[in-house]
Scaffold this motif. Structure first.
Motif, PDB file in Angstrom:
ATOM      1  N   LEU A  75      86.497  65.638  69.226  1.00 36.58           N
ATOM      2  CA  LEU A  75      87.604  65.094  68.430  1.00 36.58           C
ATOM      3  C   LEU A  75      87.807  65.997  67.222  1.00 36.58           C
ATOM      4  O   LEU A  75      86.854  66.252  66.471  1.00 36.58           O
ATOM      5  N   LEU A  76      89.030  66.497  67.073  1.00 39.96           N
ATOM      6  CA  LEU A  76      89.333  67.370  65.925  1.00 39.96           C
ATOM      7  C   LEU A  76      90.027  66.525  64.864  1.00 39.96           C
ATOM      8  O   LEU A  76      91.010  65.827  65.151  1.00 39.96           O
ATOM      9  N   VAL A  77      89.499  66.574  63.647  1.00 36.47           N
ATOM     10  CA  VAL A  77      90.091  65.789  62.559  1.00 36.47           C
ATOM     11  C   VAL A  77      90.765  66.750  61.581  1.00 36.47           C
ATOM     12  O   VAL A  77      90.165  67.695  61.096  1.00 36.47           O
ATOM     13  N   ASP A  78      92.028  66.467  61.323  1.00 36.16           N
ATOM     14  CA  ASP A  78      92.867  67.370  60.537  1.00 36.16           C
ATOM     15  C   ASP A  78      93.575  66.528  59.461  1.00 36.16           C
ATOM     16  O   ASP A  78      93.515  65.298  59.467  1.00 36.16           O
ATOM     17  N   ALA A  79      94.270  67.214  58.553  1.00 42.08           N
ATOM     18  CA  ALA A  79      94.967  66.507  57.474  1.00 42.08           C
ATOM     19  C   ALA A  79      96.250  65.838  57.984  1.00 42.08           C
ATOM     20  O   ALA A  79      96.914  66.351  58.883  1.00 42.08           O
ATOM     21  N   TRP A  80      96.564  64.704  57.357  1.00 43.50           N
ATOM     22  CA  TRP A  80      97.832  64.038  57.661  1.00 43.50           C
ATOM     23  C   TRP A  80      98.970  64.770  56.961  1.00 43.50           C
ATOM     24  O   TRP A  80      98.852  65.203  55.808  1.00 43.50           O
ATOM     25  N   ASP A  81     100.070  64.929  57.681  1.00 46.64           N
ATOM     26  CA  ASP A  81     101.300  65.432  57.075  1.00 46.64           C
ATOM     27  C   ASP A  81     102.428  64.689  57.777  1.00 46.64           C
ATOM     28  O   ASP A  81     102.405  64.552  59.009  1.00 46.64           O
ATOM     29  N   PRO A  82     103.404  64.176  57.012  1.00 46.03           N
ATOM     30  CA  PRO A  82     104.449  63.358  57.646  1.00 46.03           C
ATOM     31  C   PRO A  82     105.343  64.153  58.597  1.00 46.03           C
ATOM     32  O   PRO A  82     105.946  63.583  59.504  1.00 46.03           O
ATOM     33  N   GLU A  83     105.432  65.450  58.394  1.00 46.96           N
ATOM     34  CA  GLU A  83     106.380  66.229  59.198  1.00 46.96           C
ATOM     35  C   GLU A  83     105.750  67.229  60.148  1.00 46.96           C
ATOM     36  O   GLU A  83     106.380  67.649  61.110  1.00 46.96           O
ATOM     37  N   ARG A  84     104.519  67.616  59.840  1.00 46.68           N
ATOM     38  CA  ARG A  84     103.916  68.670  60.661  1.00 46.68           C
ATOM     39  C   ARG A  84     102.685  68.153  61.401  1.00 46.68           C
ATOM     40  O   ARG A  84     101.951  67.327  60.889  1.00 46.68           O
ATOM     41  N   TYR A  85     102.487  68.678  62.613  1.00 43.98           N
ATOM     42  CA  TYR A  85     101.402  68.197  63.468  1.00 43.98           C
ATOM     43  C   TYR A  85     100.080  68.918  63.222  1.00 43.98           C
ATOM     44  O   TYR A  85      99.059  68.541  63.780  1.00 43.98           O
ATOM     45  N   GLY A  86     100.103  69.975  62.438  1.00 43.93           N
ATOM     46  CA  GLY A  86      98.866  70.716  62.191  1.00 43.93           C
ATOM     47  C   GLY A  86      99.181  72.061  61.576  1.00 43.93           C
ATOM     48  O   GLY A  86     100.348  72.406  61.355  1.00 43.93           O
ATOM     49  N   GLY A  87      98.108  72.801  61.277  1.00 43.22           N
ATOM     50  CA  GLY A  87      98.288  74.117  60.678  1.00 43.22           C
ATOM     51  C   GLY A  87      98.966  74.041  59.326  1.00 43.22           C
ATOM     52  O   GLY A  87      99.710  74.934  58.927  1.00 43.22           O
ATOM     53  N   THR A  88      98.671  72.970  58.566  1.00 42.45           N
ATOM     54  CA  THR A  88      99.363  72.729  57.297  1.00 42.45           C
ATOM     55  C   THR A  88      98.675  73.406  56.112  1.00 42.45           C
ATOM     56  O   THR A  88      99.264  73.521  55.040  1.00 42.45           O
ATOM     57  N   GLY A  89      97.411  73.795  56.285  1.00 39.08           N
ATOM     58  CA  GLY A  89      96.653  74.353  55.165  1.00 39.08           C
ATOM     59  C   GLY A  89      96.201  73.285  54.185  1.00 39.08           C
ATOM     60  O   GLY A  89      95.679  73.591  53.118  1.00 39.08           O
ATOM     61  N   GLN A  90      96.385  72.024  54.570  1.00 37.36           N
ATOM     62  CA  GLN A  90      95.976  70.932  53.673  1.00 37.36           C
ATOM     63  C   GLN A  90      94.662  70.317  54.124  1.00 37.36           C
ATOM     64  O   GLN A  90      94.382  70.247  55.312  1.00 37.36           O
ATOM     65  N   SER A  91      93.928  69.848  53.124  1.00 40.89           N
ATOM     66  CA  SER A  91      92.656  69.200  53.388  1.00 40.89           C
ATOM     67  C   SER A  91      92.842  67.671  53.330  1.00 40.89           C
ATOM     68  O   SER A  91      93.925  67.202  53.013  1.00 40.89           O
ATOM     69  N   PHE A  92      91.791  66.932  53.631  1.00 42.15           N
ATOM     70  CA  PHE A  92      91.864  65.472  53.495  1.00 42.15           C
ATOM     71  C   PHE A  92      90.523  64.963  52.980  1.00 42.15           C
ATOM     72  O   PHE A  92      89.589  65.741  52.791  1.00 42.15           O
ATOM     73  N   ASN A  93      90.462  63.664  52.756  1.00 39.04           N
ATOM     74  CA  ASN A  93      89.253  63.061  52.187  1.00 39.04           C
ATOM     75  C   ASN A  93      88.144  62.998  53.239  1.00 39.04           C
ATOM     76  O   ASN A  93      88.148  62.135  54.114  1.00 39.04           O
ATOM     77  N   TRP A  94      87.156  63.895  53.120  1.00 40.51           N
ATOM     78  CA  TRP A  94      86.085  63.968  54.120  1.00 40.51           C
ATOM     79  C   TRP A  94      85.202  62.723  54.103  1.00 40.51           C
ATOM     80  O   TRP A  94      84.410  62.519  55.021  1.00 40.51           O
ATOM     81  N   GLN A  95      85.334  61.913  53.064  1.00 35.20           N
ATOM     82  CA  GLN A  95      84.530  60.686  53.050  1.00 35.20           C
ATOM     83  C   GLN A  95      84.999  59.680  54.100  1.00 35.20           C
ATOM     84  O   GLN A  95      84.308  58.710  54.395  1.00 35.20           O
ATOM     85  N   LEU A  96      86.176  59.939  54.670  1.00 37.54           N
ATOM     86  CA  LEU A  96      86.665  59.059  55.742  1.00 37.54           C
ATOM     87  C   LEU A  96      85.963  59.358  57.075  1.00 37.54           C
ATOM     88  O   LEU A  96      86.177  58.657  58.060  1.00 37.54           O
ATOM     89  N   ILE A  97      85.155  60.415  57.097  1.00 35.25           N
ATOM     90  CA  ILE A  97      84.486  60.802  58.348  1.00 35.25           C
ATOM     91  C   ILE A  97      83.158  60.051  58.470  1.00 35.25           C
ATOM     92  O   ILE A  97      82.288  60.181  57.600  1.00 35.25           O
TER      93      ILE A  97
END
Ligand SMILES: O=C(O)c1ccccc1NCC(=O)[C@H](O)[C@H](O)COP(=O)(O)O
Length: 209
Positions: free
Chosen positions: A124-146
């Motif tokens: 399972l690959l976990v990536d950052a949420w972005d409302p418009e893009r499916y990936g490759g956004t260069g954005q991080s997310f809160n790793w505490q959700l893992i």
């Protein structure tokens, strides 16, 4: 613990050669035409020849029609399919190939649910949420959700660079990390020095574990 490294969104043979020489465990090709990193089947057949034994070749799709995936599989020797859209587990598993599902994380409990839903996958690959893009956004997310409990391999993606990847590996202890924008000098144009630095950082922190 050892974390593997996947370099994603390559479009040039010299970048594949550089990534392999630097020690990449997997190479990702994007088969999603709106992406600036997209490759055609023709390009992919050429790129695939540069990937040696024991380095995995991964094909990335976003809500593809089945015939699009099949057309790629007929010509490109992919080891793994990576789905970044709203594909169901049944769909992901319908090509007779090993697959991983990517999810965009934005709320608690989402990863636990995906572990259950996509349990037949190879990871399972976990990536950052972005409302418009499916990936490759260069954005991080809160790793505490893992969550710490992982019934399958977890691949960490989203905004990783050589500056933050050691902290990410120490905190999250993922099976693998996945990077695209953090090792680029332009969209789809990789920077081999950045790739080498990134992989060196992962290996360094894994050795001290
Ligand atoms: O790279 C793209 O343009 C892309 C488009 C649509 C879905 C996925 C895409 N890329 C996925 C990746 O490159 C990585 O798996 C991941 O999203 C990390 O990207 P980055 O934050 O740039 O390191």
């Amino acid at each position: 613990m050892k974390s593997r490294v996947k370099i994603c969104g390559l479009t040039r043979t010299e970048d594949i050669d550089g990534a392999v020489a630097a020690g990449a465990d997997a190479i990702g090709l994007v088969f999603y035409s709106p992406s600036p990193r997209a490759v055609t089947i023709e390009q992919a057949t050429v790129l695939a020849r540069r990937v040696p034994a024991f380095v995995s070749l991964v094909g990335l799709f976003v809500n593809p029609e089945p015939h699009e995936v099949e057309a790629v599989l007929e010509r490109v020797p992919l080891d793994l399919l990576q789905f970044h859209g709203d594909e169901s587990p049944e769909y992901c598993g319908s090509f007779g190939r090993r697959w991983i599902k990517a999810i965009r994380v934005r709320k608690p409990g989402q990863i636990e649910q995906a572990f259950e839903e996509y349990r037949e996958g190879a990871g399972l690959l976990v990536d950052a949420w972005d409302p418009e893009r499916y990936g490759g956004t260069g954005q991080s997310f809160n790793w505490q959700l893992i969550p710490e409990r992982r019934p399958m391999p977890l691949i960490l993606a989203g905004g990783l660079t050589s500056d933050n990847v050691s902290g990410a590996v120490e905190q999250v202890k993922p099976w693998a990390v996945d990077v695209s924008g953090g090792v680029e000098k332009g969209k789809g144009i990789k920077d081999i020095a950045k790739i080498s630095e990134f992989i060196k950082e992962v290996h360094r922190v894994c050795k001290t574990d």
